[in-house]
Design an enzyme around this catalytic site. Structure first.
Site, short mmCIF file in Angstrom:
data_model
loop_
_atom_site.label_atom_id
_atom_site.label_comp_id
_atom_site.label_asym_id
_atom_site.label_seq_id
_atom_site.Cartn_x
_atom_site.Cartn_y
_atom_site.Cartn_z
N ASP A 294 0.80 -1.31 -0.40
CA ASP A 294 -0.61 -0.16 -0.04
C ASP A 294 0.75 1.71 0.02
O ASP A 294 1.78 1.44 0.64
CB ASP A 294 -0.75 0.02 1.04
CG ASP A 294 -2.26 0.88 0.66
OD1 ASP A 294 -3.17 0.49 0.35
OD2 ASP A 294 -2.20 1.77 2.28
N GLU A 341 0.70 -0.78 -4.93
CA GLU A 341 -0.30 0.39 -5.09
C GLU A 341 0.13 1.59 -5.70
O GLU A 341 0.88 2.68 -4.79
CB GLU A 341 -0.85 0.08 -3.88
CG GLU A 341 -2.50 1.27 -3.50
CD GLU A 341 -1.99 2.86 -3.21
OE1 GLU A 341 -2.58 3.29 -4.25
OE2 GLU A 341 -1.36 2.66 -2.31
N ASP A 395 -11.30 1.76 -0.29
CA ASP A 395 -11.20 3.09 0.21
C ASP A 395 -12.72 3.58 -0.40
O ASP A 395 -12.95 4.60 0.00
CB ASP A 395 -9.90 3.54 -0.49
CG ASP A 395 -9.16 3.86 1.16
OD1 ASP A 395 -9.42 3.02 2.33
OD2 ASP A 395 -8.04 3.53 1.31
#
Length: 503
Positions: A294, A341, A395
């Site tokens: 991430d 990501e 998200d």
């Protein structure tokens, strides 16, 4: 890294249905894997598996190495003879009740630990000892950290007495003696968690499924990692962060996202040969087949927000030694199965770092429909197909919820774009499957969508609101949702677009 042309489903274990206040690694997880295999999928993607604390976010865990005891299946403890069967507490079937989970799971695990101590076989005690020995580099600190946190009423480590806060050797030795039983219990919970996770991962592999893990680039301030290794982070003399992590204003928030994580001292990490990070990656690869990192762009440069700032608006970009780090990773592990990501403000330097090491980036279709030159539109994906396309992420809103709130101009563009590719979308009720088909049709080697999208769910099923501090991470599906017809629909599309699992 060469990905097969394939697809997968994003679903965190907390979202499994079942009789308990939270999804776990038990029977419902195996039922999901059976259903997923029937769709022809190749991948099951999860969120980070660490032990969650305040706010319940898997991206703010008490350890970058440990597993979440909340996900332990009590039925398997009963089957081992360590726990008496008991009715689970009454809880809502469609939401995780984290407050109830906390009050319920710890007494249950302590009873199971007492049962283990009384009735464990020789093989059980040997397996625990092997686990403790093989993972001592992180497990000892984590167990003592959790024991001390319990002794201090859950208070963060920087509020503990100075000798413990600063890890005075004498204070640590006294704590290890004083809290030996509690630390042993914490080590046992980790052995149980990873035993259950390994059994579930083996079941996935037996079905031909791979697991995509998730590694947050940053760690929580209130974590065993920062307490045990303050020299690796940007902390002041009182061990408080000098600056914290976040991102500038973006799609999700006009004031940016203020995550609050302490920032790394990359010079200290580089002097150590990136040892802590290498151990972290090795641990991640023990629990997953691919690892999504991430906020990959933080390896090239990270947004540093002055500690105490109310929002993330007034930070600044600081360089990180991404190339040196990934050279070390490559030298240690070879071709590492890492997904980058790479969302947010991505510069040519970030793209160059990603491409230099052949790491697949991410494309999110909900971000795509603003114009022909949008990089998230499938016709703009790299010719190599070295990317992973998502309808949305944890998200994002669900695709149906996004459609119901998106600007008319984006929706008009989306309909025209889909029609040009032979995909009908008459309204928001069609949007989830339209974007699923667009993802499967694309040249990205891997396509992933949250389970909420094939279930055609709206905003009520959203997993996380990035700007909302609580009430997230709670969605659960129902056992009746995973039908044969749904599996066949996915399988038919996967076959049409050459994404069926092989072998």
């Amino acid at each position: 890294m060469e990905l097969p042309r394939s697809f997968g489903i994003l679903l965190h274990p907390t979202s499994f249905p079942g009789p308990y206040p939270i999804g776990n690694l038990g029977d419902e997880a195996r039922s999901f894997l059976d259903w997923l295999a029937a769709t022809g999928a190749r991948w099951w993607q999860v969120l980070p598996l660490g032990p969650t604390g305040f706010g319940d976010s898997p991206y703010q865990a008490f350890s970058a190495f440990a597993g979440n005891p909340y996900l332990i299946d009590p039925r398997r403890l009963v089957a081992r003879g360590w726990l008496e069967a008991a009715d689970p507490p009454e809880s809502p079937p469609d939401r995780v009740d984290y407050g109830l989970v906390y009050r319920w799971i710890w007494p249950l695990l302590r009873r199971a630990y007492a049962g283990f101590r009384a009735r464990a076989t020789r093989e059980d005690t040997h397996a625990l000892a092997v686990f403790e020995r093989e993972h001592a580099d992180w497990l000892e600190d984590y167990a003592l950290f959790m024991a001390l946190k319990g002794e201090h009423g859950g208070a963060p480590w920087w509020s503990w007495p100075e000798p413990l806060k600063r890890r005075d050797p004498g204070a640590l030795a006294a704590a290890r003696e004083r809290l030996a039983e509690e630390a042993a219990f914490q080590r046992w919970t980790q052995w149980v968690f990873f035993s259950q996770w390994r059994a579930l991962a083996n079941a996935a592999h037996d079905l031909g499924l791979g697991i995509v893990g998730d590694m947050p680039i940053f760690v929580a301030h209130d974590s065993a990692d920062v307490w045990a290794h303050p020299e690796l982070f940007q902390l002041d003399e009182d061990l408080n962060p000098v600056a914290v992590a976040g991102v500038p204003p973006d799609y999700f928030s006009p004031t940016g996202q203020l995550w609050g994580n302490p920032l790394y001292d990359w010079d200290a990490l580089e002097r150590s040969g990136f040892d802590w990070w290498l151990r972290r990656i090795r641990r991640a690869l023990e629990t997953a087949d691919l690892v999504r990192i991430d906020h990959f762009r933080g390896f090239e440069a990270y947004w540093a927000v002055p500690a105490g700032a109310p929002t993330a608006e007034h930070g600044r970009w600081e360089k990180a030694p991404g190339e040196a780090f990934f050279r070390k990773v490559e030298a240690t592990f070879g071709s590492v199965p890492i997904l980058a990501e790479d969302l947010g403000l991505i510069t040519p330097e970030v793209e160059a770092l990603r491409d230099r090491f052949g790491l697949p980036g991410m494309k999110v279709l909900q971000f795509a429909f603003t114009g022909e030159d949008n990089p998230f539109l499938p016709h703009n994906y790299p010719e190599s197909g070295n990317c992973v396309v998502y309808t949305g992420t944890h998200d994002n809103d669900t695709t149906r919820g996004w459609c119901e709130h998106a600007p008319d101009a984006e929706l008009d563009f989306m309909r025209r774009y889909l029609e040009g590719r032979g995909i009908a979308c008459r309204g928001c009720q069609d949007a989830p499957w339209a974007l699923i088909e667009l993802a499967l049709q694309s040249r990205c080697r891997m396509a992933v969508f949250p389970l909420q999208d094939p279930l055609e769910l709206g905003s009520e099923a959203r997993m996380n609101f990035p700007s909302r501090p609580e009430g997230n991470w709670a969605w659960r599906y129902s056992t009746r949702d995973l039908t044969h017809g749904l599996a066949e629909r996915l399988r038919g599309l996967a076959e049409r677009y050459a994404r069926l699992r092989r072998g």
